[in-house]
Design a protein around this motif. Structure first.
Motif, mmCIF file in Angstrom:
data_model
loop_
_atom_site.group_PDB
_atom_site.id
_atom_site.type_symbol
_atom_site.label_atom_id
_atom_site.label_comp_id
_atom_site.label_asym_id
_atom_site.label_seq_id
_atom_site.Cartn_x
_atom_site.Cartn_y
_atom_site.Cartn_z
ATOM 1 N N PRO A 4 0.870 -1.260 -0.075
ATOM 2 C CA PRO A 4 -0.004 -0.036 -0.018
ATOM 3 C C PRO A 4 0.884 1.185 -0.067
ATOM 4 O O PRO A 4 1.780 1.315 0.657
ATOM 5 N N TYR A 5 0.379 2.330 -0.671
ATOM 6 C CA TYR A 5 1.348 3.520 -0.640
ATOM 7 C C TYR A 5 0.316 4.670 -0.585
ATOM 8 O O TYR A 5 -0.722 4.856 -0.933
ATOM 9 N N ASP A 6 0.588 5.617 0.322
ATOM 10 C CA ASP A 6 -0.060 6.907 0.736
ATOM 11 C C ASP A 6 0.681 8.134 0.034
ATOM 12 O O ASP A 6 1.751 8.371 0.380
ATOM 13 N N PRO A 7 0.235 8.556 -1.109
ATOM 14 C CA PRO A 7 0.968 9.638 -1.679
ATOM 15 C C PRO A 7 1.407 10.959 -0.872
ATOM 16 O O PRO A 7 2.262 11.345 -0.942
ATOM 17 N N GLY A 8 0.643 10.925 0.344
ATOM 18 C CA GLY A 8 1.015 12.262 1.105
ATOM 19 C C GLY A 8 1.849 11.856 2.057
ATOM 20 O O GLY A 8 2.281 12.825 2.830
ATOM 21 N N THR A 9 2.523 10.837 2.040
ATOM 22 C CA THR A 9 3.459 10.380 3.215
ATOM 23 C C THR A 9 4.546 9.485 2.470
ATOM 24 O O THR A 9 4.244 8.875 1.781
ATOM 25 N N ALA A 10 5.636 9.449 3.205
ATOM 26 C CA ALA A 10 6.556 8.813 2.934
ATOM 27 C C ALA A 10 6.393 7.093 3.161
ATOM 28 O O ALA A 10 5.599 7.023 4.111
ATOM 29 N N PRO A 11 6.881 6.232 2.230
ATOM 30 C CA PRO A 11 6.162 4.918 2.413
ATOM 31 C C PRO A 11 7.135 4.155 3.781
ATOM 32 O O PRO A 11 7.921 4.787 4.133
ATOM 33 N N SER A 12 6.542 3.440 4.208
ATOM 34 C CA SER A 12 7.101 2.465 5.523
ATOM 35 C C SER A 12 8.192 1.873 4.776
ATOM 36 O O SER A 12 8.421 1.555 3.617
ATOM 37 N N LEU A 13 9.225 1.451 5.717
ATOM 38 C CA LEU A 13 10.087 0.266 5.401
ATOM 39 C C LEU A 13 9.687 -0.802 4.871
ATOM 40 O O LEU A 13 10.148 -1.487 4.008
ATOM 41 N N GLU A 14 8.378 -1.180 5.422
ATOM 42 C CA GLU A 14 7.740 -2.643 5.025
ATOM 43 C C GLU A 14 7.283 -2.446 3.538
ATOM 44 O O GLU A 14 7.626 -3.401 2.625
ATOM 45 N N ALA A 15 6.976 -1.189 3.141
ATOM 46 C CA ALA A 15 6.388 -0.801 1.965
ATOM 47 C C ALA A 15 7.665 -1.101 0.869
ATOM 48 O O ALA A 15 7.378 -1.654 -0.153
ATOM 49 N N ALA A 16 8.637 -0.301 1.061
ATOM 50 C CA ALA A 16 9.935 -0.039 0.316
ATOM 51 C C ALA A 16 10.612 -1.647 0.277
ATOM 52 O O ALA A 16 11.119 -2.129 -0.948
ATOM 53 N N PHE A 17 10.533 -2.641 1.225
ATOM 54 C CA PHE A 17 11.348 -3.770 1.209
ATOM 55 C C PHE A 17 10.380 -4.583 0.273
ATOM 56 O O PHE A 17 10.959 -5.447 -0.459
ATOM 57 N N ALA A 98 19.307 1.673 9.651
ATOM 58 C CA ALA A 98 19.744 3.002 9.160
ATOM 59 C C ALA A 98 18.805 3.947 8.739
ATOM 60 O O ALA A 98 18.847 5.061 9.198
ATOM 61 N N PHE A 99 17.663 3.686 7.960
ATOM 62 C CA PHE A 99 16.844 4.269 7.401
ATOM 63 C C PHE A 99 15.787 4.549 8.401
ATOM 64 O O PHE A 99 14.985 5.626 8.253
ATOM 65 N N GLU A 100 15.513 3.714 9.453
ATOM 66 C CA GLU A 100 14.412 3.877 10.472
ATOM 67 C C GLU A 100 14.958 5.175 11.402
ATOM 68 O O GLU A 100 14.191 6.017 11.962
ATOM 69 N N ALA A 101 16.524 5.484 11.241
ATOM 70 C CA ALA A 101 17.005 6.332 12.219
ATOM 71 C C ALA A 101 17.096 7.684 11.514
ATOM 72 O O ALA A 101 16.998 8.823 12.126
ATOM 73 N N ARG A 102 17.199 7.698 10.247
ATOM 74 C CA ARG A 102 17.058 8.578 9.513
ATOM 75 C C ARG A 102 15.703 8.807 8.546
ATOM 76 O O ARG A 102 15.976 8.090 7.510
ATOM 77 N N PRO A 103 14.619 9.532 8.851
ATOM 78 C CA PRO A 103 13.621 9.387 7.773
ATOM 79 C C PRO A 103 13.672 9.558 6.672
ATOM 80 O O PRO A 103 14.750 10.612 6.121
ATOM 81 N N PRO A 104 13.137 8.875 5.790
ATOM 82 C CA PRO A 104 13.382 8.983 4.290
ATOM 83 C C PRO A 104 12.622 10.651 3.759
ATOM 84 O O PRO A 104 11.806 11.180 4.371
ATOM 85 N N HIS A 105 13.456 10.998 2.636
ATOM 86 C CA HIS A 105 12.787 12.154 1.948
ATOM 87 C C HIS A 105 12.577 11.822 0.416
ATOM 88 O O HIS A 105 12.882 10.909 0.018
#
Length: 310
Positions: A4-17, A98-105
């Motif tokens: 699932p993807y919400d265009p208003g927010t960064a995707p979760s690590l789960e979605a990216a994986f 690493a990415f959970e410590a530095r929120p994606p942009h």
């Protein structure tokens, strides 16, 4: 399984994986398992089931890297009954931390790649003996072929050093171990730059993402002899396959990305039992990092992925 993807927010690590693992089997890469071509006694669906099983423990917030690896492989073994994703898990666990410590942009830039590498450095420097013990148990459970025995800190023994140190001892013969030793330079440097350039260059093609994934995988394979092939069949064989990848790259993207252009090479590799799996693992890790840094990748491709049942 489309994430699932919400265009208003960064995707979760789960979605990216999950997205990165999907692309691995959507793209038909010679010698690898894909929707277009099963092989080595495995199917694309098995890889997707493994990704779903590994996802939650791999991306569990604040969990130690070793714990993520061990739990993800245990879940995978229960779901698939074989080793489908050990390399992916070993690569993506420290990246997830690493990415959970530095929120994606949004709108990834080269500066973000540097920032990401710095975050990974901090994660790697904090790895402990407990992380090594957990990772060794995971590797033993996955039981990958061709490991053999190392002169120091062999995976068949109990480690006495932290996970990064143990990986550094294997860095000269294993591309995944090299990432731990060199701050994921191949993934966050070479891999991301290659993928972004290929994705931009293939924008007008019918399948720009699949083309970019294939080109990234080929460049990994051409640049570094595949560790999985080297372990099972010897370095000479791995170097030969890398040379074949370089020949294909020299023919140009239009030719090698044409439909069914690589079918013959795929058949030859699989008939010989050759699976450039480490090159695929490095590509998945690159895609995972790319999706964490640029969520629009997921938004722009989800609708074109094959649907699978959870």
């Amino acid at each position: 399984m489309n994430a699932p993807y919400d265009p208003g927010t960064a995707p979760s690590l789960e979605a990216a994986f999950l997205w990165a693992c999907e692309q691995d089997v959507v793209c038909a890469k010679p010698g690898n398992v894909s929707f277009a071509s099963a092989g080595h006694g495995m199917s694309a669906e098995l890889f997707l089931a493994s990704a779903r099983a590994a996802c939650a423990p791999l991306t569990r917030g604040s969990a130690p890297v070793g714990e993520r690896i061990e739990a993800a492989i245990a879940n995978t073994r229960a779901a698939a009954g074989c080793n489908t994703n050990l390399g992916i898990v070993l690569l993506c666990a420290p990246l997830a931390a690493a990415f959970e410590a530095r929120p994606p942009h949004f709108c990834a830039t080269p500066i973000q790649a540097v920032q990401s590498m710095q975050s990974v450095q901090r994660v790697l420097r904090a790895l402990t003996l407990e992380d090594a013990c957990a990772a060794y148990r995971a590797i033993a459970l996955a039981n990958p072929g061709g490991l053999g025995n190392a002169p120091r800190q062999s995976v068949g023994t109990t480690p006495t050093v932290d996970l990064r140190t143990a990986m550094t001892l294997a860095a000269d013969r294993d591309s995944i171990a090299r990432q731990y030793a060199e701050d994921f330079r191949d993934v966050l440097g070479f891999g991301l730059a290659t993928f972004r350039a290929a994705y931009s260059a293939r924008a007008a093609s019918p399948a720009p993402l699949a083309d970019a994934v294939l080109l990234t995988w080929l460049r990994f394979l051409a640049r570094w002899p595949d560790s999985h092939i080297a372990r099972k069949h010897g370095m000479a064989c791995a170097q030969r396959v890398s040379s074949e990848a370089a020949v294909w790259l020299a023919r140009g993207p239009d030719r090698l990305c044409a439909p069914r252009a690589l079918d013959g090479w795929d058949a030859e590799l699989k008939a010989a039992g050759l699976n450039p799996g480490t090159s695929a693992d490095l590509t998945v890790a690159t895609l995972f990092a790319a999706a964490c840094m640029d969520p629009l990748l997921i938004a722009s491709t989800t609708d074109f992925l094959p649907e699978t049942n959870p």
